[in-house]
Structures are given as structure tokens and as C-alpha cells.
Motif scaffolding. Structure first.
Motif, PDB file in Angstrom:
ATOM      1  N   VAL A  10       0.819  -1.213   0.000  1.00  0.00           N
ATOM      2  CA  VAL A  10       0.000   0.000   0.000  1.00  0.00           C
ATOM      3  C   VAL A  10       0.855   1.266   0.000  1.00  0.00           C
ATOM      4  O   VAL A  10       0.388   2.338  -0.396  1.00  0.00           O
ATOM      5  CB  VAL A  10      -0.972  -0.026   1.205  1.00  0.00           C
ATOM      6  CG1 VAL A  10      -0.239   0.291   2.498  1.00  0.00           C
ATOM      7  CG2 VAL A  10      -2.139   0.920   0.992  1.00  0.00           C
ATOM      8  N   GLY A  11       2.108   1.149   0.410  1.00  0.00           N
ATOM      9  CA  GLY A  11       2.999   2.304   0.382  1.00  0.00           C
ATOM     10  C   GLY A  11       3.254   2.818  -1.025  1.00  0.00           C
ATOM     11  O   GLY A  11       3.721   3.946  -1.207  1.00  0.00           O
ATOM     12  N   SER A  12       2.950   1.993  -2.019  1.00  0.00           N
ATOM     13  CA  SER A  12       3.125   2.409  -3.412  1.00  0.00           C
ATOM     14  C   SER A  12       1.987   3.298  -3.914  1.00  0.00           C
ATOM     15  O   SER A  12       2.058   3.824  -5.023  1.00  0.00           O
ATOM     16  CB  SER A  12       3.223   1.168  -4.317  1.00  0.00           C
ATOM     17  OG  SER A  12       4.333   0.376  -3.961  1.00  0.00           O
ATOM     18  N   LEU A  13       0.943   3.441  -3.096  1.00  0.00           N
ATOM     19  CA  LEU A  13      -0.233   4.207  -3.510  1.00  0.00           C
ATOM     20  C   LEU A  13      -0.071   5.664  -3.086  1.00  0.00           C
ATOM     21  O   LEU A  13      -0.639   6.115  -2.093  1.00  0.00           O
ATOM     22  CB  LEU A  13      -1.497   3.589  -2.907  1.00  0.00           C
ATOM     23  CG  LEU A  13      -1.703   2.094  -3.190  1.00  0.00           C
ATOM     24  CD1 LEU A  13      -2.972   1.594  -2.526  1.00  0.00           C
ATOM     25  CD2 LEU A  13      -1.742   1.835  -4.681  1.00  0.00           C
ATOM     26  N   TRP A  14       0.688   6.420  -3.869  1.00  0.00           N
ATOM     27  CA  TRP A  14       0.947   7.814  -3.507  1.00  0.00           C
ATOM     28  C   TRP A  14      -0.334   8.642  -3.464  1.00  0.00           C
ATOM     29  O   TRP A  14      -0.427   9.624  -2.727  1.00  0.00           O
ATOM     30  CB  TRP A  14       1.936   8.453  -4.476  1.00  0.00           C
ATOM     31  CG  TRP A  14       1.444   8.632  -5.887  1.00  0.00           C
ATOM     32  CD1 TRP A  14       1.671   7.791  -6.936  1.00  0.00           C
ATOM     33  CD2 TRP A  14       0.654   9.708  -6.391  1.00  0.00           C
ATOM     34  NE1 TRP A  14       1.062   8.280  -8.070  1.00  0.00           N
ATOM     35  CE2 TRP A  14       0.433   9.462  -7.774  1.00  0.00           C
ATOM     36  CE3 TRP A  14       0.106  10.869  -5.827  1.00  0.00           C
ATOM     37  CZ2 TRP A  14      -0.310  10.318  -8.581  1.00  0.00           C
ATOM     38  CZ3 TRP A  14      -0.633  11.737  -6.628  1.00  0.00           C
ATOM     39  CH2 TRP A  14      -0.836  11.450  -7.991  1.00  0.00           C
ATOM     40  N   SER A  15      -1.331   8.232  -4.210  1.00  0.00           N
ATOM     41  CA  SER A  15      -2.581   8.993  -4.254  1.00  0.00           C
ATOM     42  C   SER A  15      -3.340   8.959  -2.936  1.00  0.00           C
ATOM     43  O   SER A  15      -4.240   9.771  -2.705  1.00  0.00           O
ATOM     44  CB  SER A  15      -3.489   8.451  -5.364  1.00  0.00           C
ATOM     45  OG  SER A  15      -3.859   7.099  -5.099  1.00  0.00           O
ATOM     46  N   PHE A  16      -2.990   8.029  -2.049  1.00  0.00           N
ATOM     47  CA  PHE A  16      -3.672   7.926  -0.751  1.00  0.00           C
ATOM     48  C   PHE A  16      -3.227   9.005   0.228  1.00  0.00           C
ATOM     49  O   PHE A  16      -3.800   9.152   1.310  1.00  0.00           O
ATOM     50  CB  PHE A  16      -3.417   6.551  -0.120  1.00  0.00           C
ATOM     51  CG  PHE A  16      -4.294   5.454  -0.666  1.00  0.00           C
ATOM     52  CD1 PHE A  16      -4.900   5.555  -1.907  1.00  0.00           C
ATOM     53  CD2 PHE A  16      -4.511   4.301   0.079  1.00  0.00           C
ATOM     54  CE1 PHE A  16      -5.708   4.549  -2.406  1.00  0.00           C
ATOM     55  CE2 PHE A  16      -5.322   3.294  -0.402  1.00  0.00           C
ATOM     56  CZ  PHE A  16      -5.921   3.408  -1.650  1.00  0.00           C
ATOM     57  N   ALA A  17      -2.192   9.776  -0.135  1.00  0.00           N
ATOM     58  CA  ALA A  17      -1.680  10.838   0.743  1.00  0.00           C
ATOM     59  C   ALA A  17      -2.715  11.951   0.913  1.00  0.00           C
ATOM     60  O   ALA A  17      -3.739  11.998   0.224  1.00  0.00           O
ATOM     61  CB  ALA A  17      -0.391  11.405   0.160  1.00  0.00           C
ATOM     62  N   ASP A  18      -2.440  12.849   1.853  1.00  0.00           N
ATOM     63  CA  ASP A  18      -3.363  13.950   2.130  1.00  0.00           C
ATOM     64  C   ASP A  18      -3.423  14.920   0.960  1.00  0.00           C
ATOM     65  O   ASP A  18      -2.530  14.965   0.114  1.00  0.00           O
ATOM     66  CB  ASP A  18      -2.914  14.700   3.388  1.00  0.00           C
ATOM     67  CG  ASP A  18      -3.054  13.853   4.645  1.00  0.00           C
ATOM     68  OD1 ASP A  18      -3.671  12.777   4.571  1.00  0.00           O
ATOM     69  OD2 ASP A  18      -2.528  14.282   5.690  1.00  0.00           O
ATOM     70  N   ALA A  19      -4.465  15.733   0.970  1.00  0.00           N
ATOM     71  CA  ALA A  19      -4.659  16.707  -0.104  1.00  0.00           C
ATOM     72  C   ALA A  19      -3.475  17.655  -0.221  1.00  0.00           C
ATOM     73  O   ALA A  19      -3.076  18.042  -1.322  1.00  0.00           O
ATOM     74  CB  ALA A  19      -5.943  17.491   0.139  1.00  0.00           C
ATOM     75  N   GLY A  20      -2.886  18.020   0.916  1.00  0.00           N
ATOM     76  CA  GLY A  20      -1.747  18.923   0.901  1.00  0.00           C
ATOM     77  C   GLY A  20      -0.507  18.310   0.299  1.00  0.00           C
ATOM     78  O   GLY A  20       0.454  19.014  -0.001  1.00  0.00           O
ATOM     79  N   GLU A  21      -0.511  17.003   0.143  1.00  0.00           N
ATOM     80  CA  GLU A  21       0.612  16.293  -0.467  1.00  0.00           C
ATOM     81  C   GLU A  21       0.228  15.759  -1.846  1.00  0.00           C
ATOM     82  O   GLU A  21       0.800  14.798  -2.333  1.00  0.00           O
ATOM     83  CB  GLU A  21       1.067  15.155   0.445  1.00  0.00           C
ATOM     84  CG  GLU A  21       1.563  15.646   1.802  1.00  0.00           C
ATOM     85  CD  GLU A  21       1.909  14.501   2.734  1.00  0.00           C
ATOM     86  OE1 GLU A  21       1.413  13.377   2.509  1.00  0.00           O
ATOM     87  OE2 GLU A  21       2.675  14.729   3.670  1.00  0.00           O
ATOM     88  N   ASN A  22      -0.793  16.373  -2.424  1.00  0.00           N
ATOM     89  CA  ASN A  22      -1.243  16.087  -3.789  1.00  0.00           C
ATOM     90  C   ASN A  22      -2.018  14.780  -3.932  1.00  0.00           C
ATOM     91  O   ASN A  22      -2.226  14.304  -5.046  1.00  0.00           O
ATOM     92  CB  ASN A  22      -0.060  16.101  -4.776  1.00  0.00           C
ATOM     93  CG  ASN A  22       0.715  17.398  -4.710  1.00  0.00           C
ATOM     94  OD1 ASN A  22       0.126  18.470  -4.621  1.00  0.00           O
ATOM     95  ND2 ASN A  22       2.045  17.307  -4.716  1.00  0.00           N
ATOM     96  N   GLY A  23      -2.418  14.229  -2.775  1.00  0.00           N
ATOM     97  CA  GLY A  23      -3.232  13.021  -2.803  1.00  0.00           C
ATOM     98  C   GLY A  23      -4.705  13.336  -2.642  1.00  0.00           C
ATOM     99  O   GLY A  23      -5.143  14.484  -2.789  1.00  0.00           O
ATOM    100  N   ILE A  24      -5.473  12.306  -2.277  1.00  0.00           N
ATOM    101  CA  ILE A  24      -6.917  12.488  -2.140  1.00  0.00           C
ATOM    102  C   ILE A  24      -7.418  12.121  -0.740  1.00  0.00           C
ATOM    103  O   ILE A  24      -8.602  11.870  -0.538  1.00  0.00           O
ATOM    104  CB  ILE A  24      -7.671  11.689  -3.208  1.00  0.00           C
ATOM    105  CG1 ILE A  24      -7.382  10.178  -3.087  1.00  0.00           C
ATOM    106  CG2 ILE A  24      -7.304  12.191  -4.603  1.00  0.00           C
ATOM    107  CD1 ILE A  24      -8.266   9.335  -3.999  1.00  0.00           C
ATOM    108  N   SER A  25      -6.504  12.072   0.227  1.00  0.00           N
ATOM    109  CA  SER A  25      -6.836  11.925   1.652  1.00  0.00           C
ATOM    110  C   SER A  25      -7.466  10.577   2.024  1.00  0.00           C
ATOM    111  O   SER A  25      -8.233  10.500   2.980  1.00  0.00           O
ATOM    112  CB  SER A  25      -7.766  13.070   2.097  1.00  0.00           C
ATOM    113  OG  SER A  25      -7.182  14.320   1.836  1.00  0.00           O
ATOM    114  N   VAL A  26      -7.103   9.525   1.319  1.00  0.00           N
ATOM    115  CA  VAL A  26      -7.637   8.194   1.660  1.00  0.00           C
ATOM    116  C   VAL A  26      -7.098   7.723   2.998  1.00  0.00           C
ATOM    117  O   VAL A  26      -7.849   7.252   3.863  1.00  0.00           O
ATOM    118  CB  VAL A  26      -7.300   7.178   0.557  1.00  0.00           C
ATOM    119  CG1 VAL A  26      -7.732   5.761   0.974  1.00  0.00           C
ATOM    120  CG2 VAL A  26      -7.985   7.567  -0.748  1.00  0.00           C
TER     121      VAL A  26
END
Length: 442
Positions: free
Chosen positions: A118-134
Motif C-alpha cells: 500500500v505504500g506504493s499508492l501515492w494517491s492515498f496521501a493527504d490533499a496537501g501532499e497532492n493526494g486524495i486523503s484516503v
């Protein structure tokens, strides 16, 4: 949409009624020679003709008519007062739709999931880190699904036995596997996990082998729904979801209108509330059947259709692509973003025609035979939005597709550079969408 697949696997489909010849119109667009899309006038019946071999109903007054002489039948139907309109079954052009990627960015944020990759899923990061806050949503336990949502993946098929998908694949509750009977009388025999509109029987009926001989549909499915916390592979965005597998997109991506409409109708009639469409074509040839089907399933079945914007780096307000450029209130069109927060260089855009942006570059997910891979494309951004939509809808099952679309668009993380690129001016955000949906339900 343009440039779907990053590699091609040759597949020879041996079937009777769909192994038809292909004609090319004066405009250069190819169409099937053995079937027409016919829309009748209200309360009228299909004209009688020896040229008609089979007739299949799609929706309302719209039918697929099989024939051995397409051009002769066109002449007959055009003279009938019963007929409102006739469309040929045009092919999309052959193309690649997604791009394989060899490098991915590992997330350094603590994960709420025990899935080892799951660490490969960069999109799961917070909005401030360009993710979608999963990650934040699941860490805070701020998602509390009430209903299970069926998401139809209309694509190249799905590996329903994949270790990270087999427990989240939809199983038709009205069908008994392998008995050769249409138990639920929905028109399909043994459709346990979905249908295959590419391979048809002698009567033109879709078959039921939804296997993915490419990888595209399996990758899309993992982004939406890979089983969470099973100590295996990755995690999907949605936690209470089932994937309905519908094979409609050939490995070369030259999907046809009739197959797309039948896929949409099957999904809607069998309970899907979200349909993901990571495919498309640059020309519509003036046909309305796909657009009318999208409108119909939204109004009659409450289905939200999520579509990729395409990978041609172009403004689709000026150069349309379909189905993304259809104007339907229950169609949500998605552009792609990178881990650095920018719009992906390949992504289509449009201030009027593209609704929202979502991570689509270097997305790690499931591929057939218990493997995992990273791909890039608006094909990957679309299921990111479909996954968010499914989680929001699971928490708020009374939302209709128009309300759900509005919530997703109005709760984006704004990105100044996107103000002229997408209608919402931002990137989808799971946490903000859940908060907005909850507030609207009060």
C-alpha cells in the motif's frame, strides 16, 4: 479514450455473429456490417423484412437489428414510417489507452492498511501532499458505510480470481453457476460475474467469460476496490463495494457503440450504481445512442457514469472525445494529475467538458495472475474518482447521481492551475467529499 493500453496482447475471438466484416465509411470510420441501431417512433413496431435476422431490445424504443445485408436494410428502414432514426455501429479507432510505468513514488505516511504494498499508492496521501486523503479518512475512521455499492467496470475484463479482487467481485445472486440456465431470466445464461459483449452466440447474445487477457480492466478494478486489510497486495479506495466485470473493450480498444450500450444497460439493470468508463474515441459519427443510454440509466436506475477525459493532451472543448464530451448531468469526466500536483502531460482537459481532476500518473494496482503493476493515463484517474464516488455513496445511499456528482465536484481541493482546465477547478478529495455529503444529508 486515446492511448489506452501500453502493450498489446493478440487475442483471437472465435464466435459466430460478431466475427463480422468491417466496412469503412467515406469519412474513414469503420462500422460493423451485420447490425444497425434502430430507434422506432413511439408505440410503433419493427418493420417486417426478410433482411432482418434478429432483433435485440436495448432501451425505450431503441433496438439492435442483425442483418446479412446492412445497406439494403438501411434502405428499407429509411422508408418506414415506424422508424425514427438509424445508426451504424461504429468502431473506435485502435489505440493504446494506458502507459506502463517502471518507477513509482513510495509514500512515507503511516498507513491504516496492513496490505504490504500500500505504500506504493501515492494517491492515498493527504490533499496537501497532492493526494486524495484516503489514508486520513481511514485513520480517523470517518467513513461508516451503510450500503454495499456495485461498481461496473466496463473494460477489457477482470481477473475475478486475483488474490486481491476475488472477494470483492460481484456475484449475481439470481444465477446458479454452470447449469446452463438463465435462472434470473435477465437474458443471459450463467452471468455469474458479468457479461462479455465481444463474444456472442449464434443469436447475437452476449456471452459470460469476463476474463481479462490484457490487464487494463483488472488494474482499474484494483484502484476502486482491491480488498483492504487482507495482508495482501494493495488496497482499493472503497471499502464496501463489489466489482461487476463487463468485457466490452477489445485489447486494441476498438470498442463499438452497440457493445457499450448493452454493457451500460446490463450494469444498470443488475444493480450497479456507478459505471467506470476508461475508454473512448475521437469521433462520434453523429450517433446518439450512447448519449441517450447514459441519460436513460441516470434517470431510470440512478447510475453515475465516470469517464476518462482521454490522453491526447488536448482541449476537448475544442476537439471532443466520446463518451467524455457527451453532455449528461449524470456523466462525470476526469482529467489526470501527477504526484507533484500538476496535471499529467498526457491528460485531456476542458473548462467546460472536463469536470474534475484525480491522480492518474504512476498508479500502482492489480493486474492478472496475482501480479501488480504501475500504469499512467486518464484510464487510471477515472477509477480513482469511481472509488471515491463509491465510498461516498456507501455512506449516503440515498444520494441520486446528480447530487453525488455535485458533491464530488464542489468538495475538491482547489488547484489554481486547474481553474482553466476543469469545471471544478480542483482535485477530488475523499475526506472533503464525505464531510460535504454528510452535511447535505442533515
Amino acid at each position: 479514450m486515446n492511448k489506452f493500453f501500453s502493450f498489446a496482447i493478440v487475442l483471437i475471438l472465435i464466435c459466430s455473429i460478431t466475427a463480422d466484416d468491417v466496412f469503412t465509411s467515406q469519412s474513414g470510420n469503420k462500422y460493423s456490417t451485420n447490425r444497425l441501431i434502430v430507434k422506432l417512433q413511439p408505440q410503433k413496431e419493427m418493420p417486417k423484412s426478410e433482411l432482418i435476422k434478429n432483433v435485440h431490445h436495448l432501451f425505450l424504443q431503441t433496438y439492435v437489428v442483425y442483418t446479412s445485408d446492412l445497406h439494403a436494410l438501411e434502405d428499407v428502414l429509411q422508408k418506414s414510417e415506424n422508424v425514427n432514426s438509424i445508426e451504424r455501429d461504429f468502431h473506435s479507432e485502435r489505440k493504446d489507452l494506458a502507459r506502463n510505468v517502471t518507477t513509482i513514488r513510495e509514500s512515507e505516511v503511516a498507513s491504516p492498511f496492513n496490505d504490504p504494498r500500500v505504500g506504493s499508492l501515492w494517491s492515498f496521501a493527504d490533499a496537501g501532499e497532492n493526494g486524495i486523503s484516503v489514508n486520513k479518512v481511514y485513520q480517523e475512521k470517518s467513513t461508516k458505510p451503510q450500503s454495499e455499492i456495485i461498481v461496473a467496470v466496463v473494460d477489457t475484463g477482470v481477473d475475478v480470481n486475483h488474490e486481491d479482487l476475488r472477494n470483492v467481485v460481484w456475484n449475481n445472486p439470481g444465477e446458479i453457476a454452470g447449469n446452463g440456465i438463465d435462472d434470473d431470466q435477465n437474458g443471459y445464461i450463467d452471468d455469474i460475474n458479468g457479461i462479455n459483449t465481444l463474444v456472442r452466440d449464434k443469436d447475437g447474445k452476449a456471452t459470460v467469460d469476463v476474463s481479462d487477457t490484457h490487464s487494463h480492466g483488472t488494474h482499474v478494478s484494483g484502484t476502486i476496490a482491491a480488498q483492504q486489510n487482507n495482508s495482501t497486495g494493495v488496497a482499493g479506495i472503497a471499502s464496501k463495494v463489489k466489482i461487476m466485470a463487463i468485457r466490452t473493450v477489445p485489447n486494441a480498444s476498438d470498442e463499438k457503440d452497440v457493445d457499450v450500450v448493452e454493457a451500460f444497460m446490463y450494469a444498470a439493470k443488475n444493480g450497479a450504481k456507478i459505471i467506470n468508463c476508461s475508454f473512448g474515441k475521437a469521433h462520434n459519427e453523429g450517433g446518439n445512442v450512447v448519449a441517450e443510454a447514459i441519460d436513460f440509466i441516470g434517470k431510470e436506475y440512478g447510475v453515475l457514469v465516470v469517464a476518462a477525459a482521454g490522453n491526447s493532451s488536448q482541449n476537448i472543448d475544442i476537439r471532443p472525445t466520446y463518451p467524455a464530451s457527451f453532455t449528461s448531468e449524470n456523466l462525470l469526466v476526469v482529467a489526470s494529475t501527477t504526484s507533484r500536483g500538476a496535471m499529467s502531460y498526457f491528460s485531456n482537459y476542458g473548462k467546460k467538458g472536463v469536470d474534475i481532476a484525480a491522480p492518474g500518473s504512476s498508479i500502482f494496482s492489480t493486474v492478472p495472475r496475482n501480479r501488480y503493476s504501475s500504469m499512467s493515463g486518464t484510464s487510471m484517474a477515472s477509477p480513482t474518482v469511481a472509488g471515491v464516488a463509491a465510498e461516498v455513496l456507501a455512506n449516503n445511499p440515498s444520494l441520486d447521481p446528480v447530487a453525488l456528482k455535485s458533491i464530488l465536484m464542489n468538495s475538491v481541493t482547489k488547484v489554481s492551475a486547474f481553474s482553466s482546465k476543469v469545471v471544478s477547478g480542483g482535485r477530488i478529495d475523499l475526506k472533503k467529499a464525505l464531510i460535504a455529503a454528510k452535511a447535505q444529508q442533515k
